[in-house]
Design an enzyme around this catalytic site. Structure first.
Site, PDB file in Angstrom:
ATOM      1  N   ARG A  23     -31.347  36.271  -9.425  1.00 12.33           N
ATOM      2  CA  ARG A  23     -30.950  36.308 -10.837  1.00 12.33           C
ATOM      3  C   ARG A  23     -29.663  35.544 -11.122  1.00 12.33           C
ATOM      4  NH1 ARG A  23     -35.133  37.385 -10.013  1.00 12.33           N
ATOM      5  NH2 ARG A  23     -36.410  39.187 -10.603  1.00 12.33           N
ATOM      6  N   SER A  69     -34.305  43.784 -18.733  1.00  9.21           N
ATOM      7  CA  SER A  69     -33.639  44.647 -17.756  1.00  9.21           C
ATOM      8  C   SER A  69     -32.133  44.440 -17.858  1.00  9.21           C
ATOM      9  CB  SER A  69     -34.122  44.318 -16.341  1.00  9.21           C
ATOM     10  OG  SER A  69     -35.496  44.600 -16.212  1.00  9.21           O
ATOM     11  N   GLU A  92     -27.263  42.263 -16.079  1.00  9.26           N
ATOM     12  CA  GLU A  92     -28.020  41.022 -15.936  1.00  9.26           C
ATOM     13  C   GLU A  92     -27.802  40.081 -17.117  1.00  9.26           C
ATOM     14  OE1 GLU A  92     -32.669  39.611 -15.422  1.00  9.26           O
ATOM     15  OE2 GLU A  92     -31.992  41.477 -14.501  1.00  9.26           O
TER      16      GLU A  92
END
Length: 348
Positions: free
Chosen positions: A168, A245, A340
């Site tokens: 990520r 998320s 995130e």
């Protein structure tokens, strides 16, 4: 003479999936790579900070907004080129990501189908090294075209190997010196999907892990799973008013990882393990639908990893809920969850 980017609604709340955040100094809509370069170049010349906005699905913008120029990536376009046993697809940074995935699946190409239903624009996918259901952008990315703001030039075909792609993240994340203009992926042309590695997806498809299936079948299965978790955008469904998320799955030295019955964990390199952030949140006592200040924000009623805006809320409300969850997990298990999405003019 090249067309210039056009001024549009300065409220960043209307350009983000959370529907939160104050205004930018100005918002410019750029319809292609040339307009992106011109818009960013004009802001740089004026000494203004720049915020790149695609679909706004990975942004948490402060209630005070952004004191600079926000550039909306709105250019569209895909092209295909045969390269040996693969097909390389070139996608404009402003192309809607799920539209791009759908187009490649319609062409019978495999590779991107497990990344179906993810909101946002294509240019953001290498920045975040977007991933889902056992596939991530790093698996398929060939190269990108970048606008190098410091040098004032476009760098074409920058290899994926130079982007520092990891879980990520990439060297592009949190660094606005280089702006993605185009992205290229190498896709399978043999009629099969990427190997199905995610257990939940394999069960849904009725296949064993590592099997390959019709890309269209994999896409529909992924979309079904995502809808069940409130992860496919629907303006009428507050469970989709989120940034996806909110926390990444933490990666820890195996010796430091808490032992929790039923907690999903995966190997993550030598003596390291990746833990399920959702599992940690649930085991820390946070249930689906757990509300934040005034009920204006909450955990999704279908997926504890999504922090959602229920209407009438503020970014301050959302961040208060995020801190409550982060601190609750840290107090219970000694694991600090990291956000995130990109936090603009705000922090946890």
């Amino acid at each position: 003479m090249r067309a210039a980017a056009t001024t549009t609604d300065p409220r960043l709340s209307v350009h983000t999936t959370l529907r939160l955040g104050g205004p930018a100094g100005r918002v410019l809509r750029a319809e292609g790579a040339d307009e992106v370069v011109d818009a960013v170049g004009s802001a740089d010349a004026a000494g203004e900070p720049v915020l790149l906005v695609g679909g706004g699905s990975n942004l948490v913008v402060a209630d005070d907004g952004f004191d600079g120029t926000a550039v909306l990536l709105a250019g569209r376009g895909l092209s295909y080129e045969r390269a040996g046993d693969a097909v390389v697809v070139t996608v404009d940074a402003g192309e809607d990501w799920d539209d791009a995935v759908a187009a490649t699946v319609a062409e019978g190409l495999g590779g991107l189908e497990c990344l179906s239903g993810i909101p946002g624009r294509t240019g953001a996918t290498p920045v975040q090294n977007v991933g889902a259901y056992g596939v991530e952008v790093a698996d398929l990315l060939v190269d990108v075209d970048l606008y190098d703001r410091r040098a004032g030039i476009v760098r074409e075909h920058v290899p994926a190997s130079e982007l520092g792609l990891a879980y990520r993240t990439s060297v592009l994340k949190g660094n606005d010196d280089a702006i993605v203009l185009r992205v290229r992926f190498a896709l399978r042309a043999d009629g099969g999907s990427a190997p199905i590695r995610y257990a939940e997806l394999a069960r849904t498809l009725g296949v064993t892990p590592e099997s390959r299936v019709d890309p269209a079948a994999a896409r529909e299965a992924v979309l079904g799973l995502r809808r069940g978790k409130g992860m496919v955008l629907d303006a009428a469904d507050h469970d989709t008013w989120s940034a996806g998320s909110f926390f990444t799955n933490p990666i820890l030295p195996a010796a430091d990882a808490p032992v929790i019955d039923g907690l999903a964990a995966w190997p993550a390199g030598a003596d390291r393990v990746k833990l399920s952030a959702a599992g940690l949140i649930q085991n820390a006592g946070f249930a689906r639908g757990h509300t934040g200040p005034g009920g204006r924000v909450s955990l999704s009623t279908r997926h504890v990893l999504a922090l959602t805006h229920r209407g009438g809320g503020t970014t301050a409300d959302l961040l208060a809920l995020a801190r409550e969850v982060r601190d609750g997990v840290a107090d219970r298990f000694g694991v600090v969850l990291r956000p995130e999405p990109v936090l603009v003019n705000c922090h946890l």
